[in-house]
Scaffold this motif. Structure first.
Motif, mmCIF file in Angstrom:
data_model
loop_
_atom_site.group_PDB
_atom_site.id
_atom_site.type_symbol
_atom_site.label_atom_id
_atom_site.label_comp_id
_atom_site.label_asym_id
_atom_site.label_seq_id
_atom_site.Cartn_x
_atom_site.Cartn_y
_atom_site.Cartn_z
ATOM 1 N N GLU A 48 0.929 -1.181 0.030
ATOM 2 C CA GLU A 48 -0.048 0.107 -0.157
ATOM 3 C C GLU A 48 0.757 1.177 -0.092
ATOM 4 O OE1 GLU A 48 -4.244 1.285 2.008
ATOM 5 O OE2 GLU A 48 -2.915 -0.365 2.754
ATOM 6 N N LEU A 79 -3.571 9.211 0.768
ATOM 7 C CA LEU A 79 -4.527 8.393 1.592
ATOM 8 C C LEU A 79 -4.009 6.997 1.687
ATOM 9 C CD1 LEU A 79 -8.081 10.138 0.999
ATOM 10 C CD2 LEU A 79 -6.386 10.138 3.239
ATOM 11 N N THR A 82 -0.705 6.842 3.622
ATOM 12 C CA THR A 82 -0.963 7.119 5.084
ATOM 13 C C THR A 82 -1.455 5.885 5.703
ATOM 14 O OG1 THR A 82 -1.256 9.354 4.626
ATOM 15 C CG2 THR A 82 -2.083 8.607 6.705
ATOM 16 N N VAL A 83 -2.442 5.374 5.302
ATOM 17 C CA VAL A 83 -3.071 3.962 5.850
ATOM 18 C C VAL A 83 -2.024 2.869 5.883
ATOM 19 C CG1 VAL A 83 -4.626 2.353 5.570
ATOM 20 C CG2 VAL A 83 -5.356 4.711 5.082
ATOM 21 N N PHE A 86 0.161 3.510 8.636
ATOM 22 C CA PHE A 86 -0.470 3.371 10.086
ATOM 23 C C PHE A 86 -0.527 1.746 10.335
ATOM 24 C CE2 PHE A 86 -4.481 2.170 12.124
ATOM 25 C CZ PHE A 86 -4.286 2.772 13.450
#
Length: 114
Positions: A48, A79, A82-83, A86
């Motif tokens: 990702e 996004l 960022t995910v 995380f």
């Protein structure tokens, strides 16, 4: 209580303990270890991040023609990156917390015995 009653309703196979079995092939041992949830989360987080950065790079360098589409893809790529970061942080932090929990429990046992 035998092994069938313990594993009833669970998706884990009796051989999924992470032990390398000598009668299994190397390929089957690899796939048995690769299907651990932490491995899948780690691979998905890395993919990702890489794909998110790739989309942002493609939109910034002008490979995508309409400006609105380029901006939208840049937002989606950001996004996704960022995910992914995380997920990777959550995975690494969770493993560190488990190690810390074991160390604290060992310390408490040692203090209780003294």
């Amino acid at each position: 209580m035998d092994l069938e009653h313990k594993n009833k309703g669970h998706f884990a196979s009796p051989d999924s303990s992470g032990i390398v079995h000598p009668n299994h092939s190397k390929l089957s041992n690899f796939f048995e270890q690769a299907h651990a949830p932490t491995t899948l989360i780690f691979i998905s987080a890395i993919l990702e991040i890489v794909l998110g950065v790739g989309v942002v790079f493609a939109s910034i360098t002008g490979f995508m023609e309409p400006l609105w589409f380029s901006n939208l893809m840049c937002l989606i790529g950001s996004l996704a990156c960022t995910v992914g970061v995380f997920l990777l942080y959550h995975l690494l932090h969770r493993n560190h917390s488990a190690e810390q929990l074991i160390q604290d429990a060992t310390r408490r046992i040692m203090n209780a015995q003294n």
